[in-house]
Design an enzyme around this catalytic site. Structure first.
Site, PDB file in Angstrom:
ATOM      1  N   PHE A   1       0.867  -1.181   0.000  1.00  0.00           N
ATOM      2  CA  PHE A   1       0.000   0.000   0.000  1.00  0.00           C
ATOM      3  C   PHE A   1       0.909   1.239   0.000  1.00  0.00           C
ATOM      4  O   PHE A   1       1.894   1.281   0.736  1.00  0.00           O
ATOM      5  CB  PHE A   1      -0.859  -0.040   1.267  1.00  0.00           C
ATOM      6  CG  PHE A   1      -2.009   0.919   1.265  1.00  0.00           C
ATOM      7  CD1 PHE A   1      -3.264   0.530   0.781  1.00  0.00           C
ATOM      8  CD2 PHE A   1      -1.871   2.199   1.769  1.00  0.00           C
ATOM      9  CE1 PHE A   1      -4.334   1.413   0.798  1.00  0.00           C
ATOM     10  CE2 PHE A   1      -2.944   3.087   1.792  1.00  0.00           C
ATOM     11  CZ  PHE A   1      -4.182   2.692   1.298  1.00  0.00           C
TER      12      PHE A   1
ATOM     13  N   ASP B   1       1.770  -4.914   8.690  1.00  0.00           N
ATOM     14  CA  ASP B   1       0.629  -4.009   8.559  1.00  0.00           C
ATOM     15  C   ASP B   1      -0.620  -4.895   8.487  1.00  0.00           C
ATOM     16  O   ASP B   1      -0.808  -5.634   7.515  1.00  0.00           O
ATOM     17  CB  ASP B   1       0.802  -3.179   7.276  1.00  0.00           C
ATOM     18  CG  ASP B   1      -0.372  -2.247   7.028  1.00  0.00           C
ATOM     19  OD1 ASP B   1      -1.460  -2.473   7.573  1.00  0.00           O
ATOM     20  OD2 ASP B   1      -0.184  -1.276   6.249  1.00  0.00           O
TER      21      ASP B   1
ATOM     22  N   TYR C   1     -10.951   1.226  11.204  1.00  0.00           N
ATOM     23  CA  TYR C   1     -12.158   1.630  10.459  1.00  0.00           C
ATOM     24  C   TYR C   1     -12.549   0.641   9.374  1.00  0.00           C
ATOM     25  O   TYR C   1     -13.551   0.815   8.727  1.00  0.00           O
ATOM     26  CB  TYR C   1     -11.985   3.044   9.868  1.00  0.00           C
ATOM     27  CG  TYR C   1     -10.706   3.258   9.089  1.00  0.00           C
ATOM     28  CD1 TYR C   1     -10.555   2.745   7.805  1.00  0.00           C
ATOM     29  CD2 TYR C   1      -9.653   3.975   9.636  1.00  0.00           C
ATOM     30  CE1 TYR C   1      -9.382   2.944   7.096  1.00  0.00           C
ATOM     31  CE2 TYR C   1      -8.468   4.177   8.932  1.00  0.00           C
ATOM     32  CZ  TYR C   1      -8.341   3.653   7.663  1.00  0.00           C
ATOM     33  OH  TYR C   1      -7.176   3.841   6.968  1.00  0.00           O
ATOM     34  N   LYS C   2     -11.734  -0.399   9.161  1.00  0.00           N
ATOM     35  CA  LYS C   2     -12.086  -1.413   8.158  1.00  0.00           C
ATOM     36  C   LYS C   2     -12.953  -2.477   8.843  1.00  0.00           C
ATOM     37  O   LYS C   2     -14.081  -2.203   9.201  1.00  0.00           O
ATOM     38  CB  LYS C   2     -10.821  -1.952   7.503  1.00  0.00           C
ATOM     39  CG  LYS C   2     -10.177  -0.879   6.611  1.00  0.00           C
ATOM     40  CD  LYS C   2      -8.811  -1.222   6.061  1.00  0.00           C
ATOM     41  CE  LYS C   2      -8.325  -0.073   5.176  1.00  0.00           C
ATOM     42  NZ  LYS C   2      -6.895  -0.083   4.921  1.00  0.00           N
TER      43      LYS C   2
ATOM     44  N   ARG D   1     -12.920  -5.333  -5.403  1.00  0.00           N
ATOM     45  CA  ARG D   1     -12.779  -6.125  -4.176  1.00  0.00           C
ATOM     46  C   ARG D   1     -14.166  -6.318  -3.575  1.00  0.00           C
ATOM     47  O   ARG D   1     -14.961  -5.377  -3.498  1.00  0.00           O
ATOM     48  CB  ARG D   1     -11.879  -5.421  -3.159  1.00  0.00           C
ATOM     49  CG  ARG D   1     -10.455  -5.221  -3.640  1.00  0.00           C
ATOM     50  CD  ARG D   1      -9.562  -4.667  -2.535  1.00  0.00           C
ATOM     51  NE  ARG D   1     -10.073  -3.443  -1.943  1.00  0.00           N
ATOM     52  CZ  ARG D   1      -9.429  -2.742  -1.019  1.00  0.00           C
ATOM     53  NH1 ARG D   1      -8.265  -3.156  -0.560  1.00  0.00           N
ATOM     54  NH2 ARG D   1      -9.951  -1.633  -0.535  1.00  0.00           N
TER      55      ARG D   1
HETATM   56  C1  LIG Z   1      -6.170   1.178   4.633  1.00  0.00           C
HETATM   57  C2  LIG Z   1      -4.715   0.989   4.628  1.00  0.00           C
HETATM   58  C3  LIG Z   1      -3.854   1.977   5.116  1.00  0.00           C
HETATM   59  C4  LIG Z   1      -4.378   3.311   5.542  1.00  0.00           C
HETATM   60  O1  LIG Z   1      -3.526   4.000   6.390  1.00  0.00           O
HETATM   61  P1  LIG Z   1      -4.075   5.191   7.317  1.00  0.00           P
HETATM   62  O2  LIG Z   1      -2.902   5.773   7.917  1.00  0.00           O
HETATM   63  O3  LIG Z   1      -5.042   4.591   8.276  1.00  0.00           O
HETATM   64  O4  LIG Z   1      -4.790   6.150   6.414  1.00  0.00           O
HETATM   65  C5  LIG Z   1      -2.500   1.685   5.178  1.00  0.00           C
HETATM   66  N1  LIG Z   1      -2.014   0.490   4.762  1.00  0.00           N
HETATM   67  C6  LIG Z   1      -2.834  -0.465   4.261  1.00  0.00           C
HETATM   68  C7  LIG Z   1      -2.265  -1.779   3.821  1.00  0.00           C
HETATM   69  C8  LIG Z   1      -4.201  -0.237   4.158  1.00  0.00           C
HETATM   70  O5  LIG Z   1      -4.983  -1.158   3.637  1.00  0.00           O
END
Ligand SMILES: *Cc1c(COP(=O)(O)O)cnc(C)c1O
Length: 422
Positions: free
Chosen positions: A126, A207, A232-233, A382
């Site tokens: 990501f 992560d 939040y997921k 997805r």
């Molecule tokens: C959703 C997501 C993020 C988001 O990071 P935030 O700091 O919460 O905005 C980071 N890494 C991955 C793999 C994600 O899926």
């Protein structure tokens, strides 16, 4: 033939079926985007309202009084989150966001030393994870080109654990990997990777964005050094809700790279000394005042997880994605889309991922039919059926709708471009 009646039977036998009524489902639709933003539960709503009530009644005394004294709230939520990742009490704190917590963890654990200077990540990561790694390398005065090693994917969607292990060379100081890859939904073997990293004297962190609340973990027993996630997921803590971090007990006492007063030993914090006395637990890695109103919904949400347990959630999640894959095949949609997620249970996270050139506008056509999918640029759809609020009937209806959209090509009336947030 897997039909509507069969889906309804599965719902009748589903021990989690009653939890759907605990959630607010947007406009009676079918919501398959809980892996981007989970839905609001009545308990989360109640917990947020309670925190406002505490503020209303207590003003500043809400830090130590009221239903949930805010001074201890991040640690309490951490303790409630611990069973979801197999952590010991004190190893988890609810704080920050993935991006901020990554900066905290990297600044704490990345210590280039002699020839060991590299950070190992993967080319499918990501973006924010890579941005954090590069800026931490730069802050340590390291050349970012030379010191960031990216594991390659053979098929463009998944990673091979043995390829990752091959890259664990003696110049690697730290490894950062996803537990579940955000596009393909591949679940990596964290236990095997952690053992391999440690045999080679390398620090490893994960992560957990796409496994937290969907997949069980044994972070303590596996010996994982650190982990970060958002809530939040799958955790349904609301938009921008506060995230979390895990630091293994063996690292307690390690000075935080980014120190702030909320990382203090609670008994000393208000002594207002310039000499920092960090907490003896993962709480030491907090920075500033907790975002109480953005953490409050998590209290209600976690009570659902406590009640049901992550094992039952994983079982239903796997059954839902399995059912989805079987239906796609039955309707011959596996010939129209490329299914890029792994099919095996032990390699699959919480979502199914379909690749198609027209993915952006197929998603728009689904939304027109009150089905909320998730689009990832450039061409991935997805689909995350959520154990708490997606029924087998929903999955069946989704597949019928998708088939109709593809047969009738109704997506062609939309533009094949993504929206600003996608
Ligand atoms: C959703 C997501 C993020 C988001 O990071 P935030 O700091 O919460 O905005 C980071 N890494 C991955 C793999 C994600 O899926």
């Amino acid at each position: 033939m897997l039909g509507l009646e069969y889906a309804k039977q599965l719902d009748q036998k589903d021990p989690l079926a009653s939890y759907k009524a605990e959630f607010y489902l947007p406009s009676d639709g079918i919501y398959l985007d809980g892996n981007s933003l989970g839905l609001l539960s009545k308990r989360a709503e109640q917990a947020l309202l309670q925190s406002l009530e505490d503020w209303k009644k207590n003003g500043i005394d809400g830090w130590t009084e009221g239903a949930e004294p805010w001074f201890y709230f991040s640690e309490k939520l951490g303790k409630m989150s611990a069973p979801l990742i197999g952590a010991k009490e004190g190893e988890v704190v609810v704080t920050g966001s993935i991006s901020v917590n990554l900066h905290q963890m990297l600044s704490t654990f990345y210590k280039p030393d002699g020839k060991r200077t590299k950070i190992l990540a993967d080319e499918l990561a990501f973006p924010t994870d890579i941005y954090a790694v590069k800026s931490q390398l730069a802050l340590k005065g390291m050349d970012t080109q030379e010191n960031l090693k990216l594991i390659k994917s053979k098929d463009g969607h998944t990673l091979d654990e043995d390829d990752i292990i091959t890259e664990m060379t003696s110049d690697v100081a730290l490894i950062l990997l996803p537990s579940v890859l955000y596009r393909s939904g591949q679940l990596l073997d964290m236990k095997k990777l952690t053992a391999a990293a440690h045999e080679r004297g390398i620090i490893i962190g994960f992560d957990l964005a796409h496994s937290m609340g969907a997949v069980p973990h044994e972070l303590h027993d596996w010996g994982v050094d650190f982990a970060v996630w958002c809530n939040y997921k799958y955790l349904n803590n609301g938009p921008g809700g506060v995230g979390g971090l895990f630091v293994h007990q063996k690292h307690f006492g390690k000075a935080p790279g980014l120190a702030g007063w909320f990382g203090s030993d609670k008994n000393k914090q208000f002594d207002m000394e310039h000499q920092f006395s960090p907490s003896e637990h993962a709480g030491a890695y907090q920075i500033g005042t907790p975002h109480v109103l953005s953490a409050a919904p998590l209290l209600g949400s976690l009570s659902l997880f406590e009640e049901v347990g992550i094992k039952a959630i994983r079982e239903k999640s796997l059954a839902l994605t399995q059912f989805l894959m079987e239906l796609l095949e039955q309707e011959k949609l596996h010939e129209v889309f490329t299914m890029i997620n792994p099919k095996e249970n032990e390699r699959r996270g919480g979502h199914v991922a379909l690749q198609h050139e027209e993915a952006a506008r197929i998603c728009k056509a689904l939304k027109e039919n009150k089905i909320i999918p998730d689009f990832r640029s450039p061409n991935i759809i997805r689909l995350a059926p959520i154990a708490f609020y997606t029924s087998y009937e929903d999955v069946w209806k989704f597949v019928q709708t998708l088939k109709k959209i593809m047969d009738e090509k109704t997506y062609e009336k939309f533009e094949n471009t993504r929206n600003v947030v996608a």
